[in-house]
Scaffold this active site. Structure first.
Site, PDB file in Angstrom:
ATOM      1  N   GLU A  94     -35.386  11.992 -19.680  1.00  0.00           N
ATOM      2  CA  GLU A  94     -34.462  12.868 -18.986  1.00  0.00           C
ATOM      3  C   GLU A  94     -35.167  13.774 -17.979  1.00  0.00           C
ATOM      4  O   GLU A  94     -34.672  14.014 -16.889  1.00  0.00           O
ATOM      5  CB  GLU A  94     -33.696  13.719 -19.999  1.00  0.00           C
ATOM      6  CG  GLU A  94     -32.430  14.267 -19.402  1.00  0.00           C
ATOM      7  CD  GLU A  94     -31.913  15.452 -20.178  1.00  0.00           C
ATOM      8  OE1 GLU A  94     -32.174  15.549 -21.385  1.00  0.00           O
ATOM      9  OE2 GLU A  94     -31.237  16.287 -19.557  1.00  0.00           O
ATOM     10  N   ASP A  95     -36.326  14.254 -18.352  1.00  0.00           N
ATOM     11  CA  ASP A  95     -36.962  15.298 -17.542  1.00  0.00           C
ATOM     12  C   ASP A  95     -38.063  14.803 -16.607  1.00  0.00           C
ATOM     13  O   ASP A  95     -38.557  15.562 -15.790  1.00  0.00           O
ATOM     14  CB  ASP A  95     -37.590  16.371 -18.453  1.00  0.00           C
ATOM     15  CG  ASP A  95     -36.531  17.095 -19.257  1.00  0.00           C
ATOM     16  OD1 ASP A  95     -35.344  16.915 -18.923  1.00  0.00           O
ATOM     17  OD2 ASP A  95     -36.886  17.812 -20.197  1.00  0.00           O
TER      18      ASP A  95
END
Ligand code: MN
Length: 750
Positions: A94-95
């Site tokens: 996600e990051d």
């Protein structure tokens, strides 16, 4: 980046690396093979590279978060190396730039699958800092696909709760509310008691800081006496157990802050009145050649030879384990100082199941497939397959399914069934079979006839009585509590509604064919305005069920209705607003919600911009939150209101923390309850005091008396919580008045 800070960051990275090494060394599940340890180290290096340069709000290097989550996964839940690796990688996709195929290639499909599940959950949950009802299903689907996903999510949430301090207020409330509403019950349902308890305590700490601190302080004082009490029970017990050759460990602790708080709330008692604050645990290494269960009872008998047990407090989860796998024998004995001490007796295996939940359960039972938890997950899957429920209904149904307290009910043949506390005879009928539920007219409970709504008690023997003529009624929803019963009833009525709508449609078509017309949009519009319905389905339903008569239909259609134009105007206006601004909608929301700040509401700025929720009726001075309605207006709830807790969890991005100032311009409606000893003129005295002496306006007064006792309920207007307290104190001084309290919304036991 300067040389110095670079080395500082490198030092931090090394510290994180050492923590991972410790995790591997300390936990057997992480070094079953060299490959396992290798995989974990590799996962760390990858995550470390990917998150390099990122920091958490606390200022700490980001990598410490996945490492901490991995540690919880390994040490507090006891999961395998695959899960530990996935925990290290849980925020990577996600990051950072890394993708799932990357992870699959570097690790294994199972690591990638878990990371994928966690990423999806993050997208639905964390973006709005709160779980939205419509995404709730996704969380559960992932849980069923691989239970490790939800377990790692729990670990993630636990670490976020442990570090919640560094977030701003309004985010804390949401996260804490959601934790209490969903995560703690899930942890409980999966048998992770230690995690559940910590989640609850931390939630309370941020939700109700004052209450938390108060109980915390009292517990500190209490702990001074604590050791004396514990020793007075445990020293003699140890002596006897040693004589009998038991190998055991004794742990003693106080009840958790949250469970004390709950008890004070639910029973309306003070801290001093809670008698079972001390809980202790005897965990024994089973002797060879004797069943564990027998040894539990043996220790019970040794204990109760020494101290007197409270007969009402014996809980036998050894003969019938809870459905989440929990096994233990609980009893409460009186210490020589006259204090009650709860003693839980369990084997080492039982203890591990209790602490680590299903992970340990599978360890002992072999692979999954035969435990009650699997049966529960199976049931959950069925609920999910039932796609017609809307998400709020679904969430409620799921919550019901998370009930922790259980009772045991017997069938006429002596079979047992675990039911959630609060279940009724009707719930039991549905639990046995949906057809029994639909045709249920009552039950014989312990050979005595009882209504459908009878609330079951543990040990009841229940025989369901049915009749072929019985048909389900929608009101039944009100006296059943289990998800299964509610779902069945709703389903039945959804079907009934569909059939009724079809019937209505046919009736209308028949009626129209008499005058050689057929249904079209214009005719429907005319009918809606003539019969005053908003939707076609509602209209057809009403016609189908015979509530609305179609005899006058032809005349209605001929009438040139003017209201049609109003309706039309209204509709286009409504549509335009929606279609013209789709992209701006999100920003629009941002404008409405002053993020990051408490809203200060005041009652003297002329126009009231808020509504008072009727469920909890907060007044100035109460702790409140504001819920942003669709039209941008605010509804104020008391912070402890169950409805508000639900909204915070399901639509947290529409909740803002609010403060409320009163300038005694507006007054607010509250309800108070008064009770006491009936005597001539007492009611007149009470109302006289309120109206003439305190000059408080009342809206309604009702008093009831019987057997020399009266109970009264008064709706009155007040400016603030402080004013109300003055009034309550004054009323308490009236002769004969026993108790005066503000009526709160009932907290249900969910
Ligand atoms: Mn995370």
């Amino acid at each position: 980046m300067s040389e110095e800070s670079k080395t500082a960051a490198e030092q931090d990275e090394n510290a994180a690396r050492r923590m991972v090494q410790e995790i591997v060394e300390r936990n057997a599940t992480c070094h079953k093979s060299d490959d396992d340890a290798q995989m974990i180290r590799k996962a760390f290096e990858l995550a470390n590279d990917a998150h390099r340069g990122m920091r958490r709000r606390s200022g700490e290097l980001y990598i410490f978060h996945p490492v901490a989550v991995a540690r919880i996964v390994a040490e507090e839940i006891g999961l395998d190396a695959t899960s530990v690796a996935a925990a290290l990688l849980h925020d990577v996709v996600e990051d950072t730039e890394l993708t799932l195929p990357d992870i699959e290639q570097m690790f294994s499909p199972s690591v990638a699958h878990i990371v994928d599940g966690l990423t999806k959950l993050d997208v639905v949950i964390d973006q709005h800092e709160s779980l939205q009802a419509e995404n709730f299903r996704k969380l559960l689907v992932s849980m069923i696909e691989d239970v490790r996903i939800i377990l790692i999510k729990l670990a993630d949430r636990l670490h976020n709760m442990r570090t919640l301090e560094s977030l701003p207020d309004h985010k804390r409330y949401r996260i804490a509310a959601e934790t209490l509403y969903i995560y703690a019950p899930i942890a409980n349902r999966l048998g992770l008691y230690a995690i559940k308890t910590e989640l609850e305590d931390l939630s309370l700490k941020y939700e109700q800081p004052k209450a938390y601190q108060d109980i915390y302080d009292r517990l500190q004082t209490f702990k001074r006496d604590f050791q004396v009490v514990i020793d007075s029970v445990m020293v003699p017990l140890r002596k006897r157990l040693d004589e009998r050759g038991y190998k055991y460990e004794i742990k003693a602790r106080t009840k958790s802050i949250y469970s004390i708080w709950r008890k004070m709330q639910n029973k309306g008692v003070q801290f001093e009145e809670i008698y079972d604050i001390i809980a202790s645990r005897v965990v024994f290494e089973p002797k060879e050649g004797m069943e564990e269960k027998t040894q539990c009872w043996d220790i019970y008998s040794i204990l109760t030879d020494l101290f007197r047990p409270n007969p009402d407090r014996l809980r036998d989860w050894v003969s019938t384990p809870k459905s989440n796998g929990y096994e233990a024998l609980h009893t409460t004995v009186m210490s020589p100082e006259g204090r009650w001490v709860e003693v839980q007796i369990r084997s080492k295996r039982m203890d591990e199941v209790a602490e680590r939940g299903l992970a340990a359960h599978w360890k002992y039972k072999g692979e999954k497939g035969d435990s009650e938890i699997d049966a529960w997950l199976e049931g959950l899957k069925k609920m999910l397959d039932n796609a017609s429920q809307n998400s709020m209904e679904f969430m409620d149904a799921f919550k019901l399914n998370l009930f922790s307290q259980e009772l045991m009910v017997f069938t006429p043949h002596g079979d047992t069934r675990m039911m959630p506390a609060g279940s009724t005879a009707l719930d039991f009928a549905f639990a046995l079979h949906s057809n029994l539920g639909f045709h249920c007219i009552g039950a014989k409970v312990n050979y005595k006839l009882e209504p459908l709504s009878y609330v079951l008690k543990s040990g009841d023997q229940v025989e369901i009585i049915t009749s072929d003529n019985q048909k389900p009624k929608y009101e039944w929803i009100n006296f059943c509590t289990t998800a299964k019963a509610k779902t069945c009833i709703r389903e039945a009525f959804r079907e009934y509604r569909r059939q009724t709508i079809e019937k209505g449609e046919r009736k209308v078509a028949e009626e129209l064919s008499k005058v050689k017309l057929s249904v079209n949009a214009r005719i429907i519009q005319k009918m809606l305005s003539h019969y005053h319905f908003d939707s076609k389905d509602d209209l057809y339903y009403s016609i189908g069920s015979g509530t609305t008569d179609v005899d006058g239909l032809e005349k209605a259609l001929r009438q040139n209705s003017t209201s049609k134009w109003i309706k039309f105007w209204h509709l286009t206006f409504g549509d335009k607003k929606k279609t013209d601004l789709p992209q701006e909608e999100d920003e629009d929301h941002d404008l409405v919600m002053p993020k990051g700040k408490n809203v200060i509401l005041s009652d003297d700025d002329g126009q009231q911009k808020y509504n008072i929720a009727t469920c909890c009726r907060p007044i100035p001075g109460d702790d409140i939150v504001a819920y942003i309605e669709d039209d941008g207006s605010m509804t104020l709830h008391s912070r402890t209101c169950p409805e508000a807790l639900k909204l915070m969890s399901s639509q947290g991005n529409r909740i803002v923390s609010a403060q409320w100032e009163s300038h005694k311009v507006l007054s607010y409606l509250v309800e108070i309850e008064v009770n006491g000893i009936d005597r001539q003129g007492v009611v007149a005295e009470i109302t006289g005091l309120i109206a003439s002496e305190l000059h408080v306006k009342m809206r309604s007064v009702s008093f009831e008396g019987h057997d020399g006792i009266f109970v009264g309920s008064i709706l009155l207007y007040t400016y603030s919580a402080a004013d109300l307290n003055t009034l309550i104190e004054a009323l308490k001084k009236v002769k004969g008045v026993h108790g005066v309290s503000r009526k709160e919304t009932k907290t249900d036991n969910k």
